[in-house]
Motif scaffolding. Structure first.
Motif, short mmCIF file in Angstrom:
data_model
loop_
_atom_site.label_atom_id
_atom_site.label_comp_id
_atom_site.label_asym_id
_atom_site.label_seq_id
_atom_site.Cartn_x
_atom_site.Cartn_y
_atom_site.Cartn_z
N ASP A 263 0.86 -1.19 0.00
CA ASP A 263 0.00 0.00 0.00
C ASP A 263 0.90 1.24 0.00
O ASP A 263 1.33 1.69 1.06
CB ASP A 263 -0.91 0.00 1.23
N SER B 281 0.33 4.25 -0.26
CA SER B 281 -0.19 5.42 0.45
C SER B 281 0.03 5.33 1.95
O SER B 281 -0.17 6.30 2.67
CB SER B 281 -1.70 5.58 0.17
N ARG C 75 -12.40 -2.92 2.56
CA ARG C 75 -12.74 -1.94 1.51
C ARG C 75 -14.20 -1.52 1.58
O ARG C 75 -14.52 -0.33 1.52
CB ARG C 75 -12.44 -2.56 0.13
N LYS D 23 -14.33 1.14 4.40
CA LYS D 23 -14.03 2.13 3.35
C LYS D 23 -12.52 2.37 3.20
O LYS D 23 -12.11 3.45 2.77
CB LYS D 23 -14.73 3.47 3.64
N GLU D 24 -11.71 1.37 3.57
CA GLU D 24 -10.27 1.48 3.31
C GLU D 24 -10.05 1.36 1.80
O GLU D 24 -10.64 0.51 1.14
CB GLU D 24 -9.49 0.40 4.05
N ARG D 25 -9.17 2.19 1.27
CA ARG D 25 -8.95 2.21 -0.18
C ARG D 25 -7.95 1.13 -0.59
O ARG D 25 -6.93 0.92 0.06
CB ARG D 25 -8.43 3.58 -0.59
N ASN E 149 -5.41 -0.05 -3.62
CA ASN E 149 -4.75 0.49 -4.80
C ASN E 149 -4.67 -0.55 -5.90
O ASN E 149 -5.10 -1.70 -5.74
CB ASN E 149 -3.35 1.00 -4.43
#
Length: 278
Positions: free
Chosen positions: A134, A136, A250, A254-256, A258
């Motif tokens: 990840d 980010s 996700r 609501k974790e993004r 990639n």
């Protein structure tokens, strides 16, 4: 094919159990989550004994209890990492380590999967690494403590799989019974020695019970799978459980995710197909 199907389903259930466990640690102390969830799992395995009978031999209970100690250590470390780190980093890091031990043990003890299946194993390990990436979020976010704890947790989980696989096939659910007794006893004593509370946080009990029941369902699926297939293949399929954890993270948290993580999930599906074909 039966072993592959059972191991794949096991991975989905393990991932879901870990997701609930991660949620629970945000509302309760780690040891409370472990003891209560393990207690729920023990109740389930007792209920399943008439359906999956076996012989309560000394080797069955001994291997189960050894697996329980290893798994309990891994679970405490894993939940601690989840409580202090990022779920979408911690879960796959743990899985990478836990995958290595069963695969290496299986190959070292003479298991020789077909070439296609070996390609699937390699692809599965790559998939676990990809879903753990990840950009980010730094792996050292919050310090390197959660990352190192995740690696140690993976070693505990890998040891659980290897030790549990040593139990006689005719043992039925007794190895899991022994595993739960030793893990609950170990964590309860540790909580008593350190003065930690075993009382769940407000609104956490149902989540904890769900995590424990799902974890035991996954354990049963693992035992059934490894009895029907090679540990080096079953172990790596089970290690793909972060894919379901990531999907839940996700859509629920609501974790993004990639592009690299999505690619890893795609590799997961390809790995299952290759192992099944082998």
């Amino acid at each position: 094919m039966i072993a592959v199907a059972l191991a794949t389903l096991c991975a989905v259930v393990y991932g879901t159990a870990d997701f609930f466990g991660g949620l629970a640690t945000r509302r309760s102390r780690v040891m409370a989550v472990v003891v209560l969830s393990q207690g729920a799992g023990l109740a389930l395995v007792v209920a399943l004994m008439p359906l999956l009978p076996g012989a309560p031999t000394a080797p069955a209970l001994a291997w189960g209890m050894a697996a329980g100690v290893s798994g309990a250590a891994g679970l405490v470390l894993f939940y601690r990492a989840l409580a202090t780190g990022v779920m979408s980093v911690v879960a796959p890091t743990t899985a990478t380590t836990s995958a290595a031990l069963p695969v290496l043990y299986g190959l070292a003890t003479g298991e020789r999967p077909e070439p296609t299946a070996l390609v699937g194993v390699a692809l599965a390990l790559v998939a676990v690494l990809l879903v753990s990436r990840d950009p980010s979020r730094s792996a050292s976010e919050g310090g390197y403590g959660p990352l190192l704890t995740s690696l140690a947790a993976g070693a505990g989980f890998g040891g659980f799989f290897v030790l549990l696989a040593q139990a006689p096939e005719e043992a039925g659910m007794w190895p899991l019974f022994g595993a739960r007794l030793s893990s609950i006893g170990l964590i309860a004593l540790l909580a008593l020695a350190t003065g930690r509370t075993l009382r769940p946080g407000t609104g956490a009990l149902r989540i904890i019970l769900a995590a424990g029941i799902l974890d035991m369902v996954a354990n049963v699926l693992f035992m059934l799978a490894q009895q029907r297939g090679m540990l080096s293949l079953v172990g790596v399929l089970v290690s793909l459980y972060p894919a379901s954890t990531l999907v839940l993270a996700r859509y629920v948290l609501k974790e993004r995710l990639n592009v690299v993580q999505m690619t890893g999930i795609g590799f997961t599906l390809a790995a299952v197909a290759l192992i099944a074909a082998g």
